[in-house]
Design a protein around this motif. Structure first.
Motif, PDB file in Angstrom:
ATOM      1  N   LYS A  61       0.825  -1.214   0.000  1.00 22.16           N
ATOM      2  CA  LYS A  61       0.000   0.000   0.000  1.00 22.16           C
ATOM      3  C   LYS A  61       0.859   1.265   0.000  1.00 22.16           C
ATOM      4  O   LYS A  61       0.516   2.253  -0.632  1.00 22.16           O
ATOM      5  N   TYR A  62       1.989   1.208   0.683  1.00 23.80           N
ATOM      6  CA  TYR A  62       2.868   2.376   0.715  1.00 23.80           C
ATOM      7  C   TYR A  62       3.612   2.546  -0.611  1.00 23.80           C
ATOM      8  O   TYR A  62       3.823   3.673  -1.071  1.00 23.80           O
ATOM      9  N   GLN A  64       2.382   1.647  -3.495  1.00 21.31           N
ATOM     10  CA  GLN A  64       1.380   2.164  -4.420  1.00 21.31           C
ATOM     11  C   GLN A  64       1.104   3.646  -4.182  1.00 21.31           C
ATOM     12  O   GLN A  64       0.955   4.415  -5.137  1.00 21.31           O
ATOM     13  N   LEU A  65       1.026   4.055  -2.930  1.00 19.98           N
ATOM     14  CA  LEU A  65       0.844   5.485  -2.635  1.00 19.98           C
ATOM     15  C   LEU A  65       2.011   6.309  -3.161  1.00 19.98           C
ATOM     16  O   LEU A  65       1.819   7.397  -3.718  1.00 19.98           O
ATOM     17  N   VAL A  68       1.567   6.804  -6.828  1.00 22.36           N
ATOM     18  CA  VAL A  68       0.540   7.815  -7.091  1.00 22.36           C
ATOM     19  C   VAL A  68       1.121   9.216  -6.903  1.00 22.36           C
ATOM     20  O   VAL A  68       0.879  10.123  -7.711  1.00 22.36           O
ATOM     21  N   TYR A  93      -7.195   7.429 -11.219  1.00 20.72           N
ATOM     22  CA  TYR A  93      -6.998   7.811  -9.823  1.00 20.72           C
ATOM     23  C   TYR A  93      -8.120   7.262  -8.943  1.00 20.72           C
ATOM     24  O   TYR A  93      -7.870   6.806  -7.821  1.00 20.72           O
ATOM     25  N   LEU A  97      -6.843   4.713  -6.204  1.00 12.76           N
ATOM     26  CA  LEU A  97      -6.912   5.150  -4.808  1.00 12.76           C
ATOM     27  C   LEU A  97      -7.981   4.403  -4.018  1.00 12.76           C
ATOM     28  O   LEU A  97      -7.824   4.169  -2.817  1.00 12.76           O
ATOM     29  N   ILE A 100      -6.288   1.253  -3.063  1.00  6.72           N
ATOM     30  CA  ILE A 100      -5.314   1.522  -2.003  1.00  6.72           C
ATOM     31  C   ILE A 100      -6.032   1.723  -0.665  1.00  6.72           C
ATOM     32  O   ILE A 100      -5.582   1.218   0.373  1.00  6.72           O
TER      33      ILE A 100
END
Length: 158
Positions: A61-62, A64-65, A68, A93, A97, A100
């Motif tokens: 998740k981090y 992927q963030l 982004v 997005y 998101l 995520i």
């Protein structure tokens, strides 16, 4: 530019909310249903497409963030791209998101569409579909732009 930004934000909000409401229903309200072609069945995906990279577990998740954020910085520095691809960006997005957020909320992405007629396909969700639609739009725009450039070059060489 204001018009494109407002439309991208509206697309983002609508898709994000729809996706999160549906996922909440599957994760908390038992919305499962079986069909002869497709079933709606709750599944948690701890990786990305086809559960790849699930070994990254909590870090995914981090990562992927971070991707982004990098993409957002790139778009900010190349604003002309946003103007051309704003619909696809809003969809991308929203789907990305939303998935995520699932990782933070449920510990994995909530999937529920399960195709099983003729062949078994991976279980996926609405956000995944929107991500794929955004990619299709980007490819379409690229093909259209390449054809326009080719036609202009042919006309200018005559």
């Amino acid at each position: 530019m204001k018009r494109e930004f407002k439309l991208a934000v509206a697309i983002f909000i609508a898709i994000f909310i729809i996706d999160q409401v549906v996922k909440f229903g599957f994760a908390n309200l038992g919305w499962d249903a079986n069909g002869s072609v497709m079933s709606l069945k709750l599944a948690y995906n701890y990786g990305v497409a086809f559960s790849m990279f699930s070994f990254l577990d909590e870090y995914l998740k981090y990562i992927q963030l971070f991707i982004v954020v990098l993409g957002s910085i790139y778009l900010y520095k190349n604003i002309y791209l946003f103007k051309e691809y704003y619909i696809a960006i809003g969809l991308l997005y929203a789907g990305g998101l939303s998935n995520i957020l699932d990782r933070f909320t449920y510990g994995a992405v909530v999937d529920y569409f399960y195709w099983h007629y003729g062949f078994e396909f991976a279980i996926f969700n609405f956000a995944d579909v929107m991500i794929n639609v955004s990619v299709a739009i980007i490819i379409f725009i690229q093909i259209r732009n390449n054809r326009r450039e080719k036609n202009l070059k042919e006309k200018s060489s005559l």
